[in-house]
Design an enzyme around this catalytic site. Structure first.
Site, PDB file in Angstrom:
ATOM      1  N   GLU A 150     -55.380 -20.525 -15.337  1.00  0.00           N
ATOM      2  CA  GLU A 150     -54.265 -21.274 -15.928  1.00  0.00           C
ATOM      3  C   GLU A 150     -52.946 -20.656 -15.492  1.00  0.00           C
ATOM      4  O   GLU A 150     -52.785 -19.431 -15.535  1.00  0.00           O
ATOM      5  CB  GLU A 150     -54.409 -21.225 -17.449  1.00  0.00           C
ATOM      6  CG  GLU A 150     -54.164 -22.530 -18.139  1.00  0.00           C
ATOM      7  CD  GLU A 150     -55.152 -23.633 -17.732  1.00  0.00           C
ATOM      8  OE1 GLU A 150     -54.821 -24.422 -16.828  1.00  0.00           O
ATOM      9  OE2 GLU A 150     -56.227 -23.701 -18.333  1.00  0.00           O
ATOM     10  N   THR A 202     -51.885 -20.407 -12.626  1.00  0.00           N
ATOM     11  CA  THR A 202     -52.035 -19.680 -11.358  1.00  0.00           C
ATOM     12  C   THR A 202     -51.693 -20.575 -10.170  1.00  0.00           C
ATOM     13  O   THR A 202     -51.405 -20.074  -9.088  1.00  0.00           O
ATOM     14  CB  THR A 202     -53.485 -19.182 -11.181  1.00  0.00           C
ATOM     15  OG1 THR A 202     -54.371 -20.268 -11.500  1.00  0.00           O
ATOM     16  CG2 THR A 202     -53.791 -18.008 -12.088  1.00  0.00           C
ATOM     17  N   GLY A 233     -53.219 -32.289 -22.369  1.00  0.00           N
ATOM     18  CA  GLY A 233     -53.509 -31.266 -21.369  1.00  0.00           C
ATOM     19  C   GLY A 233     -54.736 -31.589 -20.542  1.00  0.00           C
ATOM     20  O   GLY A 233     -55.392 -30.697 -20.013  1.00  0.00           O
ATOM     21  N   ASP A 280     -54.142 -30.388 -10.716  1.00  0.00           N
ATOM     22  CA  ASP A 280     -54.598 -31.611 -11.393  1.00  0.00           C
ATOM     23  C   ASP A 280     -54.867 -32.731 -10.395  1.00  0.00           C
ATOM     24  O   ASP A 280     -55.860 -33.450 -10.502  1.00  0.00           O
ATOM     25  CB  ASP A 280     -53.548 -32.071 -12.419  1.00  0.00           C
ATOM     26  CG  ASP A 280     -53.215 -30.975 -13.423  1.00  0.00           C
ATOM     27  OD1 ASP A 280     -53.981 -29.995 -13.500  1.00  0.00           O
ATOM     28  OD2 ASP A 280     -52.190 -31.094 -14.117  1.00  0.00           O
ATOM     29  N   TYR A 334     -42.513 -24.601 -19.346  1.00  0.00           N
ATOM     30  CA  TYR A 334     -43.284 -24.512 -18.098  1.00  0.00           C
ATOM     31  C   TYR A 334     -42.376 -24.009 -16.989  1.00  0.00           C
ATOM     32  O   TYR A 334     -42.718 -23.080 -16.243  1.00  0.00           O
ATOM     33  CB  TYR A 334     -43.832 -25.904 -17.775  1.00  0.00           C
ATOM     34  CG  TYR A 334     -44.803 -25.978 -16.631  1.00  0.00           C
ATOM     35  CD1 TYR A 334     -46.159 -25.767 -16.831  1.00  0.00           C
ATOM     36  CD2 TYR A 334     -44.381 -26.294 -15.340  1.00  0.00           C
ATOM     37  CE1 TYR A 334     -47.068 -25.862 -15.780  1.00  0.00           C
ATOM     38  CE2 TYR A 334     -45.278 -26.388 -14.286  1.00  0.00           C
ATOM     39  CZ  TYR A 334     -46.618 -26.174 -14.511  1.00  0.00           C
ATOM     40  OH  TYR A 334     -47.509 -26.276 -13.474  1.00  0.00           O
TER      41      TYR A 334
HETATM   42  C1  GLA Z   1     -50.307 -28.298 -15.881  1.00  0.00           C
HETATM   43  C2  GLA Z   1     -49.870 -28.444 -14.425  1.00  0.00           C
HETATM   44  C3  GLA Z   1     -50.844 -27.724 -13.495  1.00  0.00           C
HETATM   45  C4  GLA Z   1     -51.059 -26.273 -13.949  1.00  0.00           C
HETATM   46  C5  GLA Z   1     -51.385 -26.214 -15.435  1.00  0.00           C
HETATM   47  C6  GLA Z   1     -51.449 -24.804 -15.956  1.00  0.00           C
HETATM   48  O1  GLA Z   1     -51.518 -28.959 -16.069  1.00  0.00           O
HETATM   49  O2  GLA Z   1     -49.825 -29.815 -14.077  1.00  0.00           O
HETATM   50  O3  GLA Z   1     -50.356 -27.779 -12.175  1.00  0.00           O
HETATM   51  O4  GLA Z   1     -49.949 -25.489 -13.634  1.00  0.00           O
HETATM   52  O5  GLA Z   1     -50.431 -26.924 -16.203  1.00  0.00           O
HETATM   53  O6  GLA Z   1     -52.517 -24.123 -15.396  1.00  0.00           O
END
Ligand code: GLA
Length: 388
Positions: free
Chosen positions: A37, A39, A127, A175, A224
């Site tokens: 996470e 990363t 999420g 993602d 973020y």
């Molecule tokens: C969100 C972002 C991903 C990643 C996660 C944390 O989902 O879209 O790119 O950075 O947070 O791991």
């Protein structure tokens, strides 16, 4: 084979709205992340699985240069926009398809006009990458109908660019890559620098349980970006000693210990999360391969503690769910999944233990937070596919 209920729903809605058959029905999944996470924007490693919840698109090509797109989950909201010249983003759901067209035009690709109807059962703000699923489902449909023949990682990069530069969310590549390249029954180890992937089959008899706190992300956008900036700050300070590093991915735990004193405390803790998390991703992949679920579970919990204490992206509701999950016999470990600040945890458990796990999570969470979690098993599914 029985059609998925959303397949039927989206096809019927398309026929009713446009009085013709769709050319394609495309499906792109959401995801949960087993570990890795925060990363991905540090060039590191992630280990997500594509889930059995997805965005579904019924779509047909037209002869003109317009996209007419309707979302069933947004009260049938419909927008029409030019695929030659995309209007500015306006904060609505259609920013995702508009962003995809924008990113295609930036690459000198000319997408065809379309009629489209969208629906999704990926929960929004939980999420689980509902937005990446929408980008990838539109991106793939346009790729197919316009005969671009993009490779899936290229498509994922294009969708990430749409989200970064058009929608305005500075996410990493995890993602979109898992929504594009997931494989049923497998977790995908992704090197987010090279985009190399390795697939690890999930062991039989083991369930990935999702427990949704039903707290929707609020701070995530700004927080973020603060985390991203802190990671970049760590790299710029460490470069004085380690000129070859480009990202926290290049820093070993030993190097961080050695030079960490020069970082402000909060920056040090952010960097420590990323550096140790990268090591955990590789260790979990190895343990999955060897079938050592007890060790996988231990690493998941360590990952959660690191997100809670060093990266500070957990919330009490997610901590409650993790603590309650690991009290149950047959649960190997649990951690928050996704960016944090709300959303879901995942737990790895023996299938036989799932009823007890669900009951315990419900009981403890409801008693402590006066609201109910949504608890369900998720099954690793395929990445984006044409399904009809
Ligand atoms: C969100 C972002 C991903 C990643 C996660 C944390 O989902 O879209 O790119 O950075 O947070 O791991």
């Amino acid at each position: 084979m029985v059609e998925h209920v959303l397949h039927t729903k989206v096809r019927r809605a398309f026929e009713a709205r446009f009085q013709r058959d769709p050319d394609l029905i495309v499906r792109a999944p959401g995801r949960v992340n087993l570990i890795g996470e925060h990363t991905d924007y540090n060039d590191g490693f992630v280990l997500p699985v594509a889930v059995d919840r997805a965005a579904w698109l019924a779509v047909a090509k037209t002869d003109d240069a317009w996209a007419k797109v309707r979302a069933l989950d947004m009260q049938n909201d419909e927008e029409t926009f030019s695929v030659d010249r995309v209007p500015a983003s306006n904060g609505g759901w259609a920013d995702y398809p508009k962003g995809v067209v924008w990113a295609m035009l930036e690459r000198d690709l000319s997408p065809v006009g379309i009629l489209a109807v969208l629906t999704s059962d990926v929960p929004v703000g939980a999420g689980m990458s509902s937005s990446a699923a929408v980008e990838v489902v539109f991106g793939f449909a346009w790729d197919q109908l316009s005969d671009f023949d993009l490779k899936l990682p290229e498509l994922a990069l294009l969708c990430q660019r749409a989200e970064n530069e058009y929608v305005g969310v500075n996410c990493g590549i995890m993602d979109q890559m898992i929504s594009a390249c997931g494989r049923a029954g497998h977790a995908m180890l992704l090197d987010t620098r090279s985009l190399q992937r390795a697939y690890f089959s999930m062991p039989d008899g083991i369930a990935i349980v999702v427990a949704d706190s039903n707290v929707r992300r609020s701070l995530s956008g700004s927080e973020y970006n603060v985390r991203r900036a802190q990671c970049e700050n760590a790299v710029s300070i460490l470069k004085a000693h380690l000129p070859e590093i480009k990202a926290l991915r290049d820093v070993t735990p030993e190097q961080l210990k050695r030079f960490g004193e020069e970082l402000p405390d909060v920056v040090y803790r952010r960097a420590r999360h990323v550096v140790t998390e990268n090591a955990r991703v590789l260790a979990v992949s190895r343990d999955l391969y060897e079938g050592d679920l007890v060790h996988v579970g231990k690493l998941l919990v360590e990952g959660h503690i690191s997100l809670r204490d060093d990266y500070e992206v957990s919330i009490p509701e997610l901590d409650t769910l993790v603590e309650a999950a690991i009290e149950v016999d047959g649960c190997y470990g649990a951690r928050l999944t996704g960016a944090g600040f709300g959303g879901c945890i995942i737990a790895l458990a023996d299938e036989d233990a799932v009823p007890d796990l669900a009951a315990h999570l419900n009981e403890v969470y409801t008693a402590r937070h006066s609201r109910q979690p949504a608890v369900y098993i998720t099954r690793p599914g395929d990445g984006v596919t044409v399904v009809g």
